[in-house]
Design an enzyme around this catalytic site. Structure first.
Site, mmCIF file in Angstrom:
data_model
loop_
_atom_site.group_PDB
_atom_site.id
_atom_site.type_symbol
_atom_site.label_atom_id
_atom_site.label_comp_id
_atom_site.label_asym_id
_atom_site.label_seq_id
_atom_site.Cartn_x
_atom_site.Cartn_y
_atom_site.Cartn_z
ATOM 1 N N ASN A 106 0.872 -1.167 0.000
ATOM 2 C CA ASN A 106 0.000 0.000 0.000
ATOM 3 C C ASN A 106 0.912 1.220 0.000
ATOM 4 O O ASN A 106 1.504 1.558 1.023
ATOM 5 C CB ASN A 106 -0.881 -0.044 1.248
ATOM 6 C CG ASN A 106 -1.913 1.062 1.278
ATOM 7 O OD1 ASN A 106 -1.871 1.973 0.443
ATOM 8 N ND2 ASN A 106 -2.818 0.994 2.226
ATOM 9 N N ARG A 126 -2.718 -2.001 -3.376
ATOM 10 C CA ARG A 126 -3.966 -1.277 -3.165
ATOM 11 C C ARG A 126 -3.919 -0.014 -4.027
ATOM 12 O O ARG A 126 -2.959 0.760 -3.957
ATOM 13 C CB ARG A 126 -4.079 -0.879 -1.697
ATOM 14 C CG ARG A 126 -5.289 -0.038 -1.469
ATOM 15 C CD ARG A 126 -5.363 0.474 -0.058
ATOM 16 N NE ARG A 126 -6.576 1.251 0.068
ATOM 17 C CZ ARG A 126 -6.697 2.313 0.847
ATOM 18 N NH1 ARG A 126 -5.684 2.699 1.591
ATOM 19 N NH2 ARG A 126 -7.826 2.970 0.909
ATOM 20 N N GLU A 182 -8.281 -5.274 4.959
ATOM 21 C CA GLU A 182 -8.174 -4.985 3.530
ATOM 22 C C GLU A 182 -6.982 -5.702 2.910
ATOM 23 O O GLU A 182 -7.040 -6.157 1.773
ATOM 24 C CB GLU A 182 -8.074 -3.471 3.323
ATOM 25 C CG GLU A 182 -9.390 -2.787 3.677
ATOM 26 C CD GLU A 182 -9.269 -1.293 3.884
ATOM 27 O OE1 GLU A 182 -9.548 -0.561 2.935
ATOM 28 O OE2 GLU A 182 -8.912 -0.866 4.992
ATOM 29 N N ARG A 218 -12.886 15.580 7.957
ATOM 30 C CA ARG A 218 -13.647 15.898 6.734
ATOM 31 C C ARG A 218 -15.098 16.211 7.080
ATOM 32 O O ARG A 218 -15.678 15.581 7.965
ATOM 33 C CB ARG A 218 -13.611 14.708 5.765
ATOM 34 C CG ARG A 218 -12.310 14.602 5.012
ATOM 35 C CD ARG A 218 -12.256 13.341 4.175
ATOM 36 N NE ARG A 218 -11.238 12.439 4.675
ATOM 37 C CZ ARG A 218 -11.086 11.178 4.287
ATOM 38 N NH1 ARG A 218 -11.899 10.667 3.394
ATOM 39 N NH2 ARG A 218 -10.128 10.430 4.779
ATOM 40 N N HIS A 258 -13.353 2.766 0.092
ATOM 41 C CA HIS A 258 -13.326 1.705 1.120
ATOM 42 C C HIS A 258 -13.972 0.422 0.604
ATOM 43 O O HIS A 258 -14.458 -0.393 1.389
ATOM 44 C CB HIS A 258 -14.087 2.109 2.405
ATOM 45 C CG HIS A 258 -13.510 3.277 3.138
ATOM 46 N ND1 HIS A 258 -14.299 4.217 3.756
ATOM 47 C CD2 HIS A 258 -12.240 3.640 3.374
ATOM 48 C CE1 HIS A 258 -13.535 5.121 4.326
ATOM 49 N NE2 HIS A 258 -12.266 4.803 4.117
#
Ligand code: AMP
Length: 411
Positions: free
Chosen positions: A7, A91, A385, A241, A180
């Site tokens: 990643n 990823r 993940e 956010r 996601h």
């Protein structure tokens, strides 16, 4: 079959090495501060002491080289030779509309990922650097790419289009993509397995709530709607956010505060959410601690976060005309007892009955936290993940017939 999962961020590389025979992690680690002075490598081989090195690592290619040196190191390593690595899975955040599934990397795939730089300027270029770095260090090893957006490519037009001129979709592909996806995909499968029911028979809502947060309506195993949109800014309130807001706030704020577009964008991405309302932190642990000590702003931030999450769950239950299972995952979803309680106890009309004792149990395993009588099953499922990337990579390798993995599994 040994698979390396990567990643890559702009100045970092995270890795996990899997033995797919039993899906065990042989080693994991990260390289941080790539291209800055004093880069740090943290290498955690399973059943061996952690190694931490401070070195000069100017680019991702050197970063991957150092990772391979550590993986094959006589003392700290877990492999005899780098030839044992049969595939590397990456990823990649944005797969646009081109990628509906994970895929093997070839020149066309690289070209397509480059074309998507515009849509994910912060994420796709580093992923490409990771791919190139592996290509340089392990030229004969096949690589795969697993996209955060791919799982959501099943959304129908009525959920992925924005009600703005169609020309913007046709010309610039402005639409909801969702993110996601790997996590929503993984936890939905785990949840169905835990319930002992086919995923295709279920209406599920998965809440991936960590630093970034998104909620997905999964209808019969397919993403039907998801809260993040063209970018990961839309949807739920997050650590820093804003999530959903009136788009008119952007020009209005620019005008009133004399800000540029970049400044407003930075405000919405980095200085909003829990951080902005609490004035304290973007971390749910600190918010809940402060709230329990009587901090009013922290309480307001918490309440807003929960309100918005409940609204999404209600909306998705309506969108699917029902819900059978609600799943919590990621940092907040897996660890915050009070978040799960507050969400569930505010939407009992859906047929959700939380079992408080189950909710308070600490465990790293998937578990049911609703009562046995609850009409909607509520579960906590730790996301993984990296494992899903390793599984997809393994699957692709098996399909390509590039390894003798079948023999290993059957043995
Ligand atoms: P993630 O992005 O999935 O790694 O999630 C990171 C976030 O999870 C942190 O910023 C915290 O807000 C949250 N988190 C982690 N542990 C806890 C906890 N025990 N209670 C509440 N929030 C937590």
């Amino acid at each position: 079959m040994i698979i390396l999962v990567m990643n890559a961020g702009s100045s970092s590389l995270k890795y996990q090495l899997y033995d797919m025979l039993d899906e065990s992690v042989l080693a994991k680690g990260r390289v941080e501060r790539i291209g800055l002075d004093a880069s740090i490598i943290t290498h955690e081989p399973t059943n061996k002491p952690e190694v931490r090195q401070v070195k000069e690592i100017l680019d991702h290619t050197t970063g991957v080289k150092r990772v391979i040196e550590l993986l094959t190191h006589p003392e700290h390593g877990v492999l005899k030779s780098m030839n044992e690595i049969k595939a590397v899975g990456h990823r990649v955040v944005h797969g646009g509309e081109s990628f509906k599934h994970s895929t093997i990397v070839d020149d066309n795939v690289k070209l397509e990922i480059r074309k998507l730089f515009d849509l994910a300027p912060l994420h796709n270029p580093p992923a490409m650097m990771g791919i190139t770095a592996v290509e340089t260090n392990l030229p004969d090893v096949p690589q795969t790419v697993v996209f955060d957006t791919a799982f959501h490519q099943t959304m129908p037009q009525e959920t992925f289009l924005y009600p703005i001129p169609m020309v913007l979709y046709r010309r610039h592909k402005i639409r909801r993509y969702g993110f996601h996806g790997t996590s929503h995909d993984y936890v939905s499968r785990q949840a169905a397995a835990k319930l002992g029911k086919p995923l295709e028979s279920l209406k599920m809502i998965t809440c991936h709530i960590g630093n970034g947060a998104s909620c997905t309506a999964i209808l019969h195993g397919k993403s039907y709607d998801t809260s993040m949109g063209l970018t990961p800014l839309e949807g739920l309130m997050m650590g820093t956010r804003s999530g959903d807001l009136d788009p008119a706030i952007v020009p209005f704020t620019m005008d009133k505060e004399d800000l540029t577009l970049n400044e407003v964008s930075s405000m919405l991405n980095k200085h909003s959410g829990l951080q902005a309302i609490s004035g304290l932190s973007s971390d749910m642990r600190e918010i809940t601690e402060a709230m329990q000590e009587g901090n009013k702003q922290a309480k307001l931030a918490f309440d807003m976060y929960m309100y918005r999450l409940r609204k999404y769950i209600g909306a998705y239950a309506a969108a699917m005309n029902g819900v059978d299972a609600l799943v919590f995952t990621a940092g907040v979803g897996e660890n915050s007892v009070i978040t799960r309680q507050s969400v569930c106890e505010g939407i009992t009309f859906l047929g959700i009955e939380l079992d408080r004792a189950r909710n308070e149990e600490r465990s790293n395993e998937s578990r049911l936290i609703s009562t046995d009588e609850s009409r909607v099953a509520v579960l906590v499922v730790p996301t993984n993940e990296e494992l899903l990337i390793a599984r997809d990579t393994y699957q692709i390798m098996m399909e390509q017939g590039k390894d003798s993995g079948i023999v290993e599994i059957e043995a």
